[in-house]
Design a protein around this motif. Structure first.
Motif, PDB file in Angstrom:
ATOM      1  N   MET A 180      57.607  53.610  18.233  1.00  0.00           N
ATOM      2  CA  MET A 180      56.602  53.679  19.300  1.00  0.00           C
ATOM      3  C   MET A 180      55.288  54.302  18.860  1.00  0.00           C
ATOM      4  O   MET A 180      54.353  54.406  19.655  1.00  0.00           O
ATOM      5  N   ARG A 181      55.198  54.723  17.614  1.00  0.00           N
ATOM      6  CA  ARG A 181      53.912  55.189  17.111  1.00  0.00           C
ATOM      7  C   ARG A 181      52.904  54.045  17.073  1.00  0.00           C
ATOM      8  O   ARG A 181      51.699  54.270  17.188  1.00  0.00           O
ATOM      9  N   LYS A 182      53.395  52.813  16.900  1.00  0.00           N
ATOM     10  CA  LYS A 182      52.510  51.654  16.837  1.00  0.00           C
ATOM     11  C   LYS A 182      52.951  50.524  17.771  1.00  0.00           C
ATOM     12  O   LYS A 182      52.421  49.415  17.691  1.00  0.00           O
ATOM     13  N   THR A 183      53.926  50.819  18.645  1.00  0.00           N
ATOM     14  CA  THR A 183      54.457  49.785  19.541  1.00  0.00           C
ATOM     15  C   THR A 183      54.540  50.328  20.958  1.00  0.00           C
ATOM     16  O   THR A 183      54.992  51.463  21.156  1.00  0.00           O
ATOM     17  N   PRO A 184      54.132  49.562  21.973  1.00  0.00           N
ATOM     18  CA  PRO A 184      54.257  50.011  23.357  1.00  0.00           C
ATOM     19  C   PRO A 184      55.717  50.305  23.710  1.00  0.00           C
ATOM     20  O   PRO A 184      56.622  49.601  23.233  1.00  0.00           O
ATOM     21  N   PRO A 185      55.971  51.328  24.533  1.00  0.00           N
ATOM     22  CA  PRO A 185      57.346  51.689  24.887  1.00  0.00           C
ATOM     23  C   PRO A 185      58.160  50.537  25.467  1.00  0.00           C
ATOM     24  O   PRO A 185      59.336  50.383  25.143  1.00  0.00           O
ATOM     25  N   SER A 186      57.543  49.727  26.333  1.00  0.00           N
ATOM     26  CA  SER A 186      58.279  48.622  26.954  1.00  0.00           C
ATOM     27  C   SER A 186      58.739  47.597  25.920  1.00  0.00           C
ATOM     28  O   SER A 186      59.844  47.047  26.008  1.00  0.00           O
ATOM     29  N   LEU A 187      57.879  47.337  24.894  1.00  0.00           N
ATOM     30  CA  LEU A 187      58.239  46.373  23.856  1.00  0.00           C
ATOM     31  C   LEU A 187      59.312  46.958  22.930  1.00  0.00           C
ATOM     32  O   LEU A 187      60.237  46.252  22.514  1.00  0.00           O
ATOM     33  N   TYR A 241      62.611  56.816  29.974  1.00  0.00           N
ATOM     34  CA  TYR A 241      62.991  57.666  28.843  1.00  0.00           C
ATOM     35  C   TYR A 241      62.103  57.364  27.640  1.00  0.00           C
ATOM     36  O   TYR A 241      61.573  58.273  26.991  1.00  0.00           O
ATOM     37  N   TYR A 242      61.913  56.088  27.359  1.00  0.00           N
ATOM     38  CA  TYR A 242      61.072  55.688  26.225  1.00  0.00           C
ATOM     39  C   TYR A 242      59.610  56.072  26.461  1.00  0.00           C
ATOM     40  O   TYR A 242      58.909  56.467  25.519  1.00  0.00           O
ATOM     41  N   LYS A 243      59.144  55.965  27.692  1.00  0.00           N
ATOM     42  CA  LYS A 243      57.775  56.389  28.008  1.00  0.00           C
ATOM     43  C   LYS A 243      57.619  57.892  27.787  1.00  0.00           C
ATOM     44  O   LYS A 243      56.597  58.370  27.279  1.00  0.00           O
ATOM     45  N   SER A 244      58.643  58.645  28.188  1.00  0.00           N
ATOM     46  CA  SER A 244      58.620  60.092  27.999  1.00  0.00           C
ATOM     47  C   SER A 244      58.624  60.445  26.509  1.00  0.00           C
ATOM     48  O   SER A 244      57.899  61.341  26.070  1.00  0.00           O
ATOM     49  N   ILE A 245      59.433  59.730  25.711  1.00  0.00           N
ATOM     50  CA  ILE A 245      59.467  59.949  24.264  1.00  0.00           C
ATOM     51  C   ILE A 245      58.100  59.657  23.654  1.00  0.00           C
ATOM     52  O   ILE A 245      57.616  60.391  22.783  1.00  0.00           O
ATOM     53  N   HIS A 246      57.461  58.599  24.143  1.00  0.00           N
ATOM     54  CA  HIS A 246      56.154  58.195  23.617  1.00  0.00           C
ATOM     55  C   HIS A 246      55.102  59.282  23.862  1.00  0.00           C
ATOM     56  O   HIS A 246      54.227  59.515  23.009  1.00  0.00           O
TER      57      HIS A 246
END
Length: 302
Positions: A180-187, A241-246
């Motif tokens: 997710m450093r270079k990829t949107p969380p949803s993707l 969860y992924y948005k929070s990690i991002h």
């Protein structure tokens, strides 16, 4: 309270709701205790969320889902989904068979420790004494909250499987954080789901003896509503969860996500009319206190 914190807390809440729904599914349909049937239900849930997120992303974005340049991150995401989904869940479910949920659940909730170590080593995430204290408080309270003295005596195999589960879940988050450093969380989540679906498909092919039981019951509307509801809440839990990690990075996001055990107690008390002991209420409070101590160290989510 920033968005990263809100997404993390909501991910724990939605995961708690999904767990309560799954518990009720098992009560109403006892045959779902079969390992093969459980895996099939998990496959349906993962496949459903993968399809929904994929269609939504494709509708809202003109960019392609896959490209030659994305080969590396897609491969890593598939691997994250494989170890975090079917491998982690299979180890968890099998550990329950050997040592019971009273030990397997608290051991598996130690995944933030694995994730923290891997984040510090591979992602260069910073951690100080205050964060370590908060993390330790959350881990101890979560362990005691899930612990039960009712377990069987197949210690070595069961505990090994529970540890493998924790390692799988912790590793998945670190890999996904890197992606997710270079990829949107949803993707990143979509790629992760694809890996999970492929893994569950392989397991079902190998353990296909009882799959027809679920295929037959799919004509039951009530059963379908249960599975659909579990899919929706699980999907939103993981996306948030992924948005929070991002936003917060893995360590803080994992601490917020693990509050799902506390949310179960709150939902049981406020909405389901179940009694909650003072002991469990104190442990749940300690989880939130530990999470707060960990989160207030740095203003990283502005």
């Amino acid at each position: 309270m920033g968005l990263g914190t809100i997404w993390g807390l909501l991910s724990g809440l939605f995961w708690a709701i999904a767990g309560i729904l799954y518990e009720n599914l098992h009560i109403n349909y006892p045959f779902t205790s079969s390992l093969t049937v459980i895996l099939f239900i998990l496959f349906l849930s993962e496949f459903g969320s993968c399809a929904i997120v994929g269609l939504t992303y494709r509708t809202l974005n003109k960019s392609p889902l896959f490209s030659v340049q994305s080969y590396k991150k897609v491969t890593l995401s598939l691997f994250a989904g494989l170890i975090g989904g079917p491998i982690g869940m299979l180890c968890y479910l099998q550990s329950i068979q050997y040592i019971g949920i009273g030990l397997s659940a608290p051991i598996s909730t130690m995944y933030p420790i694995v994730g923290t170590i891997l984040s510090v080593v591979f992602l260069n995430e910073k951690i100080n004494k205050k964060m370590i204290f908060g993390l330790a408080l959350v881990m101890l309270a979560s362990f005691l909250l899930g612990f039960s003295s009712e377990y069987s005596k197949n210690y070595i195999i069961g505990i090994s499987l529970a540890v493998m589960c924790a390692f799988s879940w912790g590793s998945e988050i670190v890999i996904s954080s890197y992606i997710m450093r270079k990829t949107p969380p949803s993707l990143a989540y979509l790629y992760r789901q694809l890996g999970s679906v492929l893994g569950y498909s392989l397991l079902l092919i190998l353990l296909s003896t009882e799959t027809t039981k679920v295929i037959d019951i799919l004509t039951d509307i009530r059963f379908d509503i249960f599975v659909f509801s579990i899919t929706i809440f699980s999907m939103f839990s993981y996306i948030l969860y992924y948005k929070s990690i991002h936003i917060l990075k893995p360590i803080k996001a994992m601490i917020l996500n693990i509050t799902y055990g506390c949310w179960v107690l709150i939902i049981n008390l406020l909405f389901l009319g179940k009694n909650v002991s003072l002991y469990n209420a104190i442990l749940a409070s300690l989880v939130f206190i530990g999470a707060y101590i960990t989160l207030v160290n740095k203003k990283e989510e502005e």
